[in-house]
Design a protein around this motif. Structure first.
Motif, PDB file in Angstrom:
ATOM      1  N   LEU A 113       6.877 -44.259 -65.300  1.00  0.00           N
ATOM      2  CA  LEU A 113       7.224 -45.480 -66.017  1.00  0.00           C
ATOM      3  C   LEU A 113       8.706 -45.756 -65.812  1.00  0.00           C
ATOM      4  CD1 LEU A 113       5.508 -44.849 -69.492  1.00  0.00           C
ATOM      5  CD2 LEU A 113       4.686 -46.415 -67.712  1.00  0.00           C
ATOM      6  N   ALA A 114       9.077 -47.024 -65.886  1.00  0.00           N
ATOM      7  CA  ALA A 114      10.484 -47.396 -65.804  1.00  0.00           C
ATOM      8  C   ALA A 114      10.762 -48.520 -66.792  1.00  0.00           C
ATOM      9  CB  ALA A 114      10.862 -47.846 -64.394  1.00  0.00           C
ATOM     10  N   CYS A 115      11.996 -48.550 -67.280  1.00  0.00           N
ATOM     11  CA  CYS A 115      12.440 -49.581 -68.214  1.00  0.00           C
ATOM     12  C   CYS A 115      13.554 -50.379 -67.561  1.00  0.00           C
ATOM     13  CB  CYS A 115      12.937 -48.949 -69.505  1.00  0.00           C
ATOM     14  SG  CYS A 115      11.737 -47.843 -70.291  1.00  0.00           S
ATOM     15  N   PHE A 116      13.329 -51.685 -67.383  1.00  0.00           N
ATOM     16  CA  PHE A 116      14.340 -52.580 -66.819  1.00  0.00           C
ATOM     17  C   PHE A 116      14.823 -53.524 -67.920  1.00  0.00           C
ATOM     18  CE2 PHE A 116      14.300 -52.748 -61.955  1.00  0.00           C
ATOM     19  CZ  PHE A 116      13.880 -51.443 -61.819  1.00  0.00           C
ATOM     20  N   GLY A 117      16.056 -53.998 -67.784  1.00  0.00           N
ATOM     21  CA  GLY A 117      16.602 -54.930 -68.759  1.00  0.00           C
ATOM     22  C   GLY A 117      17.905 -55.503 -68.250  1.00  0.00           C
ATOM     23  N   ARG A 150       6.402 -60.466 -59.271  1.00  0.00           N
ATOM     24  CA  ARG A 150       7.621 -60.214 -58.484  1.00  0.00           C
ATOM     25  C   ARG A 150       8.150 -58.812 -58.730  1.00  0.00           C
ATOM     26  NH1 ARG A 150      11.621 -65.479 -58.134  1.00  0.00           N
ATOM     27  NH2 ARG A 150      10.122 -66.939 -57.250  1.00  0.00           N
ATOM     28  N   LEU A 151       8.159 -58.391 -59.989  1.00  0.00           N
ATOM     29  CA  LEU A 151       8.649 -57.046 -60.297  1.00  0.00           C
ATOM     30  C   LEU A 151       7.748 -55.984 -59.671  1.00  0.00           C
ATOM     31  CD1 LEU A 151       9.761 -57.556 -63.996  1.00  0.00           C
ATOM     32  CD2 LEU A 151      11.256 -57.009 -62.068  1.00  0.00           C
ATOM     33  N   CYS A 152       6.459 -56.213 -59.696  1.00  0.00           N
ATOM     34  CA  CYS A 152       5.540 -55.246 -59.094  1.00  0.00           C
ATOM     35  C   CYS A 152       5.706 -55.174 -57.579  1.00  0.00           C
ATOM     36  CB  CYS A 152       4.096 -55.588 -59.459  1.00  0.00           C
ATOM     37  SG  CYS A 152       3.705 -55.269 -61.205  1.00  0.00           S
ATOM     38  N   GLU A 153       6.229 -56.217 -56.985  1.00  0.00           N
ATOM     39  CA  GLU A 153       6.485 -56.213 -55.542  1.00  0.00           C
ATOM     40  C   GLU A 153       7.723 -55.406 -55.171  1.00  0.00           C
ATOM     41  OE1 GLU A 153       6.806 -60.300 -54.526  1.00  0.00           O
ATOM     42  OE2 GLU A 153       4.655 -60.711 -54.707  1.00  0.00           O
ATOM     43  N   ILE A 154       8.724 -55.381 -56.031  1.00  0.00           N
ATOM     44  CA  ILE A 154      10.011 -54.790 -55.628  1.00  0.00           C
ATOM     45  C   ILE A 154      10.318 -53.439 -56.280  1.00  0.00           C
ATOM     46  CG2 ILE A 154      10.994 -57.067 -55.158  1.00  0.00           C
ATOM     47  CD1 ILE A 154      12.633 -56.775 -57.728  1.00  0.00           C
ATOM     48  N   VAL A 155       9.687 -53.102 -57.396  1.00  0.00           N
ATOM     49  CA  VAL A 155       9.993 -51.850 -58.084  1.00  0.00           C
ATOM     50  C   VAL A 155       8.966 -50.799 -57.672  1.00  0.00           C
ATOM     51  CG1 VAL A 155      10.294 -50.710 -60.306  1.00  0.00           C
ATOM     52  CG2 VAL A 155      11.013 -53.097 -60.021  1.00  0.00           C
ATOM     53  N   PRO A 156       9.392 -49.684 -57.080  1.00  0.00           N
ATOM     54  CA  PRO A 156       8.440 -48.712 -56.518  1.00  0.00           C
ATOM     55  C   PRO A 156       7.360 -48.246 -57.472  1.00  0.00           C
ATOM     56  CG  PRO A 156      10.657 -48.217 -55.754  1.00  0.00           C
ATOM     57  CD  PRO A 156      10.792 -49.337 -56.744  1.00  0.00           C
ATOM     58  N   CYS A 157       7.687 -48.008 -58.738  1.00  0.00           N
ATOM     59  CA  CYS A 157       6.686 -47.443 -59.656  1.00  0.00           C
ATOM     60  C   CYS A 157       5.774 -48.495 -60.267  1.00  0.00           C
ATOM     61  CB  CYS A 157       7.375 -46.671 -60.782  1.00  0.00           C
ATOM     62  SG  CYS A 157       8.093 -47.714 -62.088  1.00  0.00           S
ATOM     63  N   ALA A 158       6.080 -49.780 -60.064  1.00  0.00           N
ATOM     64  CA  ALA A 158       5.444 -50.833 -60.858  1.00  0.00           C
ATOM     65  C   ALA A 158       4.110 -51.295 -60.275  1.00  0.00           C
ATOM     66  CB  ALA A 158       6.398 -52.023 -60.993  1.00  0.00           C
ATOM     67  N   GLU A 159       3.059 -51.068 -61.031  1.00  0.00           N
ATOM     68  CA  GLU A 159       1.756 -51.664 -60.752  1.00  0.00           C
ATOM     69  C   GLU A 159       1.400 -52.692 -61.819  1.00  0.00           C
ATOM     70  OE1 GLU A 159      -0.524 -48.099 -58.344  1.00  0.00           O
ATOM     71  OE2 GLU A 159      -0.718 -48.156 -60.530  1.00  0.00           O
ATOM     72  N   MET A 160       2.029 -52.575 -62.983  1.00  0.00           N
ATOM     73  CA  MET A 160       1.843 -53.528 -64.069  1.00  0.00           C
ATOM     74  C   MET A 160       3.157 -53.647 -64.834  1.00  0.00           C
ATOM     75  SD  MET A 160      -1.971 -52.511 -65.540  1.00  0.00           S
ATOM     76  CE  MET A 160      -2.409 -54.181 -66.041  1.00  0.00           C
ATOM     77  N   ALA A 161       3.311 -54.746 -65.579  1.00  0.00           N
ATOM     78  CA  ALA A 161       4.548 -54.997 -66.325  1.00  0.00           C
ATOM     79  C   ALA A 161       4.229 -55.568 -67.695  1.00  0.00           C
ATOM     80  CB  ALA A 161       5.438 -55.970 -65.548  1.00  0.00           C
ATOM     81  N   ARG A 162       5.031 -55.179 -68.682  1.00  0.00           N
ATOM     82  CA  ARG A 162       4.963 -55.768 -70.021  1.00  0.00           C
ATOM     83  C   ARG A 162       6.387 -56.141 -70.427  1.00  0.00           C
ATOM     84  NH1 ARG A 162       2.037 -55.499 -74.883  1.00  0.00           N
ATOM     85  NH2 ARG A 162       0.209 -55.732 -73.572  1.00  0.00           N
ATOM     86  N   PHE A 163       6.548 -57.374 -70.907  1.00  0.00           N
ATOM     87  CA  PHE A 163       7.881 -57.868 -71.263  1.00  0.00           C
ATOM     88  C   PHE A 163       8.170 -57.684 -72.746  1.00  0.00           C
ATOM     89  CE2 PHE A 163       6.633 -60.464 -67.539  1.00  0.00           C
ATOM     90  CZ  PHE A 163       7.598 -59.982 -66.668  1.00  0.00           C
ATOM     91  N   VAL A 164       9.411 -57.303 -73.014  1.00  0.00           N
ATOM     92  CA  VAL A 164       9.928 -57.183 -74.371  1.00  0.00           C
ATOM     93  C   VAL A 164      11.291 -57.875 -74.393  1.00  0.00           C
ATOM     94  CG1 VAL A 164       8.613 -55.130 -75.033  1.00  0.00           C
ATOM     95  CG2 VAL A 164      10.753 -54.857 -73.766  1.00  0.00           C
ATOM     96  N   LYS A 165      12.069 -57.680 -75.452  1.00  0.00           N
ATOM     97  CA  LYS A 165      13.301 -58.478 -75.572  1.00  0.00           C
ATOM     98  C   LYS A 165      14.584 -57.722 -75.273  1.00  0.00           C
ATOM     99  CE  LYS A 165      13.200 -62.044 -75.961  1.00  0.00           C
ATOM    100  NZ  LYS A 165      12.909 -62.926 -74.803  1.00  0.00           N
ATOM    101  N   VAL A 193       8.820 -53.053 -69.401  1.00  0.00           N
ATOM    102  CA  VAL A 193       8.275 -51.726 -69.131  1.00  0.00           C
ATOM    103  C   VAL A 193       7.395 -51.876 -67.901  1.00  0.00           C
ATOM    104  CG1 VAL A 193       7.015 -49.762 -70.049  1.00  0.00           C
ATOM    105  CG2 VAL A 193       8.208 -51.311 -71.601  1.00  0.00           C
ATOM    106  N   LEU A 194       7.631 -51.027 -66.909  1.00  0.00           N
ATOM    107  CA  LEU A 194       6.909 -51.091 -65.648  1.00  0.00           C
ATOM    108  C   LEU A 194       6.318 -49.728 -65.355  1.00  0.00           C
ATOM    109  CD1 LEU A 194       9.882 -52.731 -63.700  1.00  0.00           C
ATOM    110  CD2 LEU A 194       7.956 -53.958 -64.719  1.00  0.00           C
ATOM    111  N   GLY A 195       5.186 -49.708 -64.663  1.00  0.00           N
ATOM    112  CA  GLY A 195       4.671 -48.392 -64.336  1.00  0.00           C
ATOM    113  C   GLY A 195       3.305 -48.392 -63.698  1.00  0.00           C
ATOM    114  N   ALA A 196       2.783 -47.184 -63.534  1.00  0.00           N
ATOM    115  CA  ALA A 196       1.489 -46.981 -62.914  1.00  0.00           C
ATOM    116  C   ALA A 196       0.385 -47.558 -63.803  1.00  0.00           C
ATOM    117  CB  ALA A 196       1.256 -45.487 -62.691  1.00  0.00           C
ATOM    118  N   ARG A 197      -0.635 -48.068 -63.174  1.00  0.00           N
ATOM    119  CA  ARG A 197      -1.702 -48.772 -63.893  1.00  0.00           C
ATOM    120  C   ARG A 197      -2.351 -47.924 -64.988  1.00  0.00           C
ATOM    121  NH1 ARG A 197      -3.867 -53.363 -62.373  1.00  0.00           N
ATOM    122  NH2 ARG A 197      -2.877 -53.093 -60.318  1.00  0.00           N
ATOM    123  N   PRO A 198      -2.735 -46.660 -64.737  1.00  0.00           N
ATOM    124  CA  PRO A 198      -3.396 -45.903 -65.816  1.00  0.00           C
ATOM    125  C   PRO A 198      -2.528 -45.752 -67.057  1.00  0.00           C
ATOM    126  CG  PRO A 198      -3.688 -44.815 -63.702  1.00  0.00           C
ATOM    127  CD  PRO A 198      -2.670 -45.887 -63.488  1.00  0.00           C
TER     128      PRO A 198
END
Length: 446
Positions: free
Chosen positions: A250-254, A104-119, A266-271
């Motif tokens: 890269l972008a940081c959402f919270g 879902r995040l990769c669908e709506i956030v322009p820079c997001a091709e992958m996501a990693r969750f933290v706290k 953390v969201l961002g370009a695949r490479p």
């Protein structure tokens, strides 16, 4: 006189004995409010209203330091978390929600091709800087704004104890809306900057600023990171990057992502994101199913309901009414910022410091059932009647402050202790506040 908050005071006395500084979060400390008048503990929340440990109810504008976008105990979030709790909250293996929320995040956030969750937000910015350093093989970081408590940034704050000075020396600030200050940093150490990280403060960028920051970063081979811990899902579904049309690496959402449950991303370009295959970012609760269920409910609500237009509309109503009330008072106070994230600014006046003016205003507002203290965040749960009630209370409070300044009776009218400076570095491009004191123009994440 019977204390207004006896239960809060009892809890605080116990806390001081067993909790360093008495609080888990510096921005929630009693010193940031008017001690003796403000409550110290909140025990319940519903929509945009909160109740303290002694049973008093307030309209809430800090909204958990900006973490609650939909409203306290929002029914859809509560239902999602309850369902997940009955199924289990944390498992030996991964949970499908990790995949679903990332998609879902990769669908709506322009820079997001992958996501990693933290706290939390600090985890996210730490991970982003580590990714950038690994990707570029460099160490230096140029930063604008506030980015959390981890070593790379904490060493630059007024509380650097415990951080090796060599780490602090690697991070240098530049000024918001002044790209030439970033250019000077990058030119000073060519080929040494791994990342340029920017937090969008509570002001609009001048035309071309964000694009200039991105272009400067790329020209110097650095990774451009947008710290969207506060703005993500609030300025637009895809955050400030969507609203302003500038895509970072890269972008940081919270904050709003969990509507009060602990989750950041953390969201961002695949490479870049694939650097996490060798960069060590891992935690037991990264796949916390309760927080992921909350995030799923938040994203679904934003997709199905006009959450963000409503947040902006209520913010615009607040700004218009608050600015009228301030103008009518004749006080040297301003209400700045953007509709979803505004703030007060105070000047010294009438022989009183800005801090004293701010303290009396906060005191008189909380006595009238309005909880201020950090940036003013409107939410999906704030309605027109809540905003209008707040503006009426603000008008009355401003009348008290104006009379106190005019008659020289401000000190006599203070019923509690004046607020102390919030722990955070001065906002880039400003001097230490005295002549002009915002409630917290750059956010409140400490």
């Amino acid at each position: 006189m019977t204390p207004r908050h006896p239960r809060s005071e009892q809890l605080w006395a116990r806390a001081e004995r067993v909790i360093p500084s008495g609080t888990q979060t510096l921005s929630k400390a009693p010193s940031q409010f008017v001690r003796g008048v403000y409550p110290k503990y909140l025990v319940r929340g519903s929509g945009c209203r909160v109740t303290d440990a002694d049973g008093h109810t307030y309209i809430d504008y800090p909204m958990a330091l900006g973490a609650v976008l939909l409203g306290h105990a929002h029914p859809k979030v509560v239902a999602a978390v309850e369902r997940q709790m009955r199924a289990g909250s944390l498992f030996t293996l991964m949970h499908p929600l990790e995949v679903e929320v990332a998609e879902r995040l990769c669908e709506i956030v322009p820079c997001a091709e992958m996501a990693r969750f933290v706290k939390n937000g600090s985890d996210a910015t730490e991970a982003a800087i580590r990714i950038a350093r690994a990707h570029t093989g460099r160490e230096r970081v140029a930063y604008c704004g506030y980015h959390g408590w981890h070593d790379w940034f904490a060493g630059t704050t007024p509380r650097p104890a415990g951080v090796p000075p060599a780490l602090a020396a690697l991070a240098r600030p530049f000024e918001y809306n002044r790209p030439e200050t970033l250019a000077a940093l990058l030119d000073e150490h060519p080929g040494e900057y791994a990342a340029v990280i920017l937090e969008q403060p509570g002001v609009e960028p001048v035309d071309g600023f964000l694009g200039a920051v991105r272009d400067l970063a790329h020209r110097h081979g650095a990774v451009f990171v947008m710290d969207e811990i506060v703005t993500g899902l609030r300025y637009a579904p895809g955050g400030a990057q969507e609203r302003y049309g500038v895509t970072p690496d890269l972008a940081c959402f919270g904050k709003a992502l969990g509507n009060g449950l602990p989750i950041a991303a953390v969201l961002g370009a695949r490479p870049l994101m694939q650097e996490l295959e060798r960069v060590f970012v891992s935690m037991t609760y990264g796949g916390d199913a309760l927080a992921l269920a909350a995030a799923s409910a938040v994203l679904e609500t934003i997709a199905c309901e006009p959450v963000i237009p409503h947040v902006w509309a209520m913010g615009e109503r607040w700004l218009a009414g608050a600015r009228r009330a301030v103008a009518d008072s004749g006080l040297a106070i301003r209400v700045g910022g953007t509709p979803p994230r505004s703030h007060f600014e105070f000047d010294d006046q009438g022989g009183y410091e800005a801090r004293a003016i701010r303290s009396l205003l906060l005191q008189e507002c909380v006595k009238r059932g309005v909880l201020f203290g950090v940036p003013v965040f409107t939410s999906w749960s704030h309605q027109a009647e809540d905003i209008d009630e707040t503006i009426a209370a603000l008008g009355e409070a401003l009348g008290v402050v104006a009379d106190a300044v005019r008659t020289g009776t401000l000190d006599a009218r203070m019923e509690g202790q004046m607020v102390e400076p919030v722990f955070r570095p001065a906002a880039p491009g400003t001097t230490p506040v005295r002549r002009r004191l915002p409630i917290a123009a750059a956010g409140a994440r400490a």
